[in-house]
Design an enzyme around this catalytic site. Sequence first.
Site, PDB file in Angstrom:
ATOM      1  N   ASP A 129       2.812  -1.980  -1.722  1.00 17.30           N
ATOM      2  CA  ASP A 129       1.584  -2.227  -2.471  1.00 17.30           C
ATOM      3  C   ASP A 129       1.044  -0.955  -3.117  1.00 17.30           C
ATOM      4  O   ASP A 129       0.081  -1.013  -3.879  1.00 17.30           O
ATOM      5  CB  ASP A 129       0.525  -2.860  -1.563  1.00 17.30           C
ATOM      6  CG  ASP A 129       0.603  -4.381  -1.579  1.00 17.30           C
ATOM      7  OD1 ASP A 129       0.625  -4.945  -2.686  1.00 17.30           O
ATOM      8  OD2 ASP A 129       0.659  -4.997  -0.502  1.00 17.30           O
ATOM      9  N   GLU A 160      -3.934  -4.820  -5.775  1.00 16.03           N
ATOM     10  CA  GLU A 160      -2.988  -4.070  -4.944  1.00 16.03           C
ATOM     11  C   GLU A 160      -3.729  -3.046  -4.081  1.00 16.03           C
ATOM     12  O   GLU A 160      -3.373  -2.821  -2.922  1.00 16.03           O
ATOM     13  CB  GLU A 160      -1.945  -3.374  -5.820  1.00 16.03           C
ATOM     14  CG  GLU A 160      -1.093  -4.298  -6.684  1.00 16.03           C
ATOM     15  CD  GLU A 160      -0.158  -5.195  -5.897  1.00 16.03           C
ATOM     16  OE1 GLU A 160      -0.215  -5.198  -4.647  1.00 16.03           O
ATOM     17  OE2 GLU A 160       0.636  -5.913  -6.530  1.00 16.03           O
ATOM     18  N   HIS A 163      -5.042  -4.832  -1.196  1.00 11.83           N
ATOM     19  CA  HIS A 163      -4.009  -5.128  -0.201  1.00 11.83           C
ATOM     20  C   HIS A 163      -3.776  -3.927   0.718  1.00 11.83           C
ATOM     21  O   HIS A 163      -3.643  -4.081   1.937  1.00 11.83           O
ATOM     22  CB  HIS A 163      -2.696  -5.504  -0.892  1.00 11.83           C
ATOM     23  CG  HIS A 163      -2.806  -6.702  -1.775  1.00 11.83           C
ATOM     24  ND1 HIS A 163      -1.824  -7.054  -2.677  1.00 11.83           N
ATOM     25  CD2 HIS A 163      -3.786  -7.639  -1.901  1.00 11.83           C
ATOM     26  CE1 HIS A 163      -2.199  -8.148  -3.322  1.00 11.83           C
ATOM     27  NE2 HIS A 163      -3.387  -8.516  -2.867  1.00 11.83           N
ATOM     28  N   TYR A 167      -4.167  -3.652   4.919  1.00  9.15           N
ATOM     29  CA  TYR A 167      -3.272  -3.103   5.939  1.00  9.15           C
ATOM     30  C   TYR A 167      -3.994  -2.047   6.779  1.00  9.15           C
ATOM     31  O   TYR A 167      -3.830  -1.981   8.005  1.00  9.15           O
ATOM     32  CB  TYR A 167      -2.026  -2.500   5.284  1.00  9.15           C
ATOM     33  CG  TYR A 167      -1.267  -3.465   4.396  1.00  9.15           C
ATOM     34  CD1 TYR A 167      -0.961  -4.750   4.828  1.00  9.15           C
ATOM     35  CD2 TYR A 167      -0.861  -3.097   3.112  1.00  9.15           C
ATOM     36  CE1 TYR A 167      -0.272  -5.638   4.017  1.00  9.15           C
ATOM     37  CE2 TYR A 167      -0.168  -3.978   2.296  1.00  9.15           C
ATOM     38  CZ  TYR A 167       0.119  -5.248   2.743  1.00  9.15           C
ATOM     39  OH  TYR A 167       0.794  -6.122   1.933  1.00  9.15           O
ATOM     40  N   GLU A 235       8.161  -8.650  -6.080  1.00  7.04           N
ATOM     41  CA  GLU A 235       7.003  -9.479  -5.743  1.00  7.04           C
ATOM     42  C   GLU A 235       7.373 -10.929  -5.443  1.00  7.04           C
ATOM     43  O   GLU A 235       6.637 -11.616  -4.732  1.00  7.04           O
ATOM     44  CB  GLU A 235       5.973  -9.410  -6.876  1.00  7.04           C
ATOM     45  CG  GLU A 235       5.376  -8.012  -7.015  1.00  7.04           C
ATOM     46  CD  GLU A 235       4.224  -7.937  -7.992  1.00  7.04           C
ATOM     47  OE1 GLU A 235       3.114  -7.581  -7.571  1.00  7.04           O
ATOM     48  OE2 GLU A 235       4.445  -8.232  -9.180  1.00  7.04           O
ATOM     49  N   GLU A 269       0.017 -12.046  -4.803  1.00  8.80           N
ATOM     50  CA  GLU A 269       1.355 -11.647  -5.233  1.00  8.80           C
ATOM     51  C   GLU A 269       2.062 -12.780  -5.980  1.00  8.80           C
ATOM     52  O   GLU A 269       2.873 -12.526  -6.877  1.00  8.80           O
ATOM     53  CB  GLU A 269       2.201 -11.208  -4.033  1.00  8.80           C
ATOM     54  CG  GLU A 269       1.662 -10.005  -3.277  1.00  8.80           C
ATOM     55  CD  GLU A 269       1.583  -8.736  -4.106  1.00  8.80           C
ATOM     56  OE1 GLU A 269       2.087  -8.721  -5.253  1.00  8.80           O
ATOM     57  OE2 GLU A 269       1.014  -7.747  -3.612  1.00  8.80           O
ATOM     58  N   HIS A 272       0.919 -12.422  -9.397  1.00  9.39           N
ATOM     59  CA  HIS A 272       1.542 -11.251 -10.012  1.00  9.39           C
ATOM     60  C   HIS A 272       2.982 -11.552 -10.426  1.00  9.39           C
ATOM     61  O   HIS A 272       3.423 -11.165 -11.518  1.00  9.39           O
ATOM     62  CB  HIS A 272       1.546 -10.067  -9.042  1.00  9.39           C
ATOM     63  CG  HIS A 272       0.189  -9.651  -8.582  1.00  9.39           C
ATOM     64  ND1 HIS A 272      -0.005  -8.686  -7.612  1.00  9.39           N
ATOM     65  CD2 HIS A 272      -1.054 -10.061  -8.946  1.00  9.39           C
ATOM     66  CE1 HIS A 272      -1.301  -8.535  -7.400  1.00  9.39           C
ATOM     67  NE2 HIS A 272      -1.957  -9.363  -8.194  1.00  9.39           N
TER      68      HIS A 272
END
Length: 390
Positions: A129, A160, A163, A167, A235, A269, A272
């Site tokens: 990402d 992104e 994302h 995490y 992706e 995603e 995307h």
Amino acid sequence: MLDFDGSSNDDISSTYHGTVPRAAHKKATKKKTKIIVPVSSSLDPITIGAKRPSADQIKIVGGRGYDLRQPIPVKYTAVRERFLDARKNFWTPNDIPMGEDKLQWNTGKLTEAEMWLFKTNISYLTAGDNLVPDNLVNAIFQHITANEMRQYLRWVMAEESNHVESYLFILESFGLDEQGQGQIFNLYQELPDLVKKVNWNLTFSNKVVNSDAPLGSDEANRALLEDLLSYYIFEYLFFPLGFSQIFALARKGKLRNTAQQYSYIWRDEASHSSNGLWLIKQITQENPSVWDAAMQDRARALVNEAVKLETAHAHAVMPDGGILGLPVKTYIKFAKFVADNVCKNLGLKPLFGIREHPMPWISEYELNHEVNFFEGRVREYQTGTQLTWD
């Protein structure tokens, strides 16, 4: 002796005793030079009195002679609609409580193999990402000459970033300090098969960045197309395969909060990758010479390379042949199934002939519509603050 018309009665070559000076044959050797007009750029100086862009002028790449800063006219309405849909569905990691996963992480509910799978998984996905927006900024953006696509790609970069924040939020919620988080995030650099997989995508990014071909030329568009193909595969194939590792744990009641985070990431995603496919097709439609037999063969070769990389990745993170509910053999078959779909989406002959979905249960974790989700139900929403869980 020269006459006034420029002719000579003498033999010029004998006069100079060697190579004839280039100027002597200037008319005979002069070639027409093709003037390449630079493509439109958002860095172009503003010119007073310049005309508004027209839809007929606009091209997805290689457009020339118009101002990229103006959001109208919108030529590619599908791209504009994709941006508006994505904006409605923005979410933040903090919307999802992580208490259950924190308890499992800190009370030994995960086996050693499951812990290893999770750690390598979140490490690789975090790197991934970061790769996508870096590729957009450094390799892709300079080629795009339609404002609506540039606008959507800016939004992709924001997603992104969200994302990556997800995490980070997951590991923070487990109570890990910076050192503990850093050890996990660094794992992708310590496993040769993951290093090779990350570098595979970077190769195509760097090829575009280091190209001397004029933007909009066939050579530049071919390099761009290879890069877009590699990130479409990234992706559409690499990401869902990665998510499936955590979804497999969630099916056993483990790391279900993390799986919820991943479901939202997957929805982003999916958008995307749909945009990536649209972009590839639009470029080849407007520049058909680049989608020749050689490029189509190259595309199939890239898909095959990706499956080999994913296979090696699977063995590295599941060295004992898999975990309960996710055998490596099934995982690799799923990779080949997705790879065949990539080929079909590109109008190419499938590589592996896998017709039946090896892991149909993964659809339980998609958020495109109202779906049963773990013990609750999630409904489509307009913004992240309007999440509703039964």
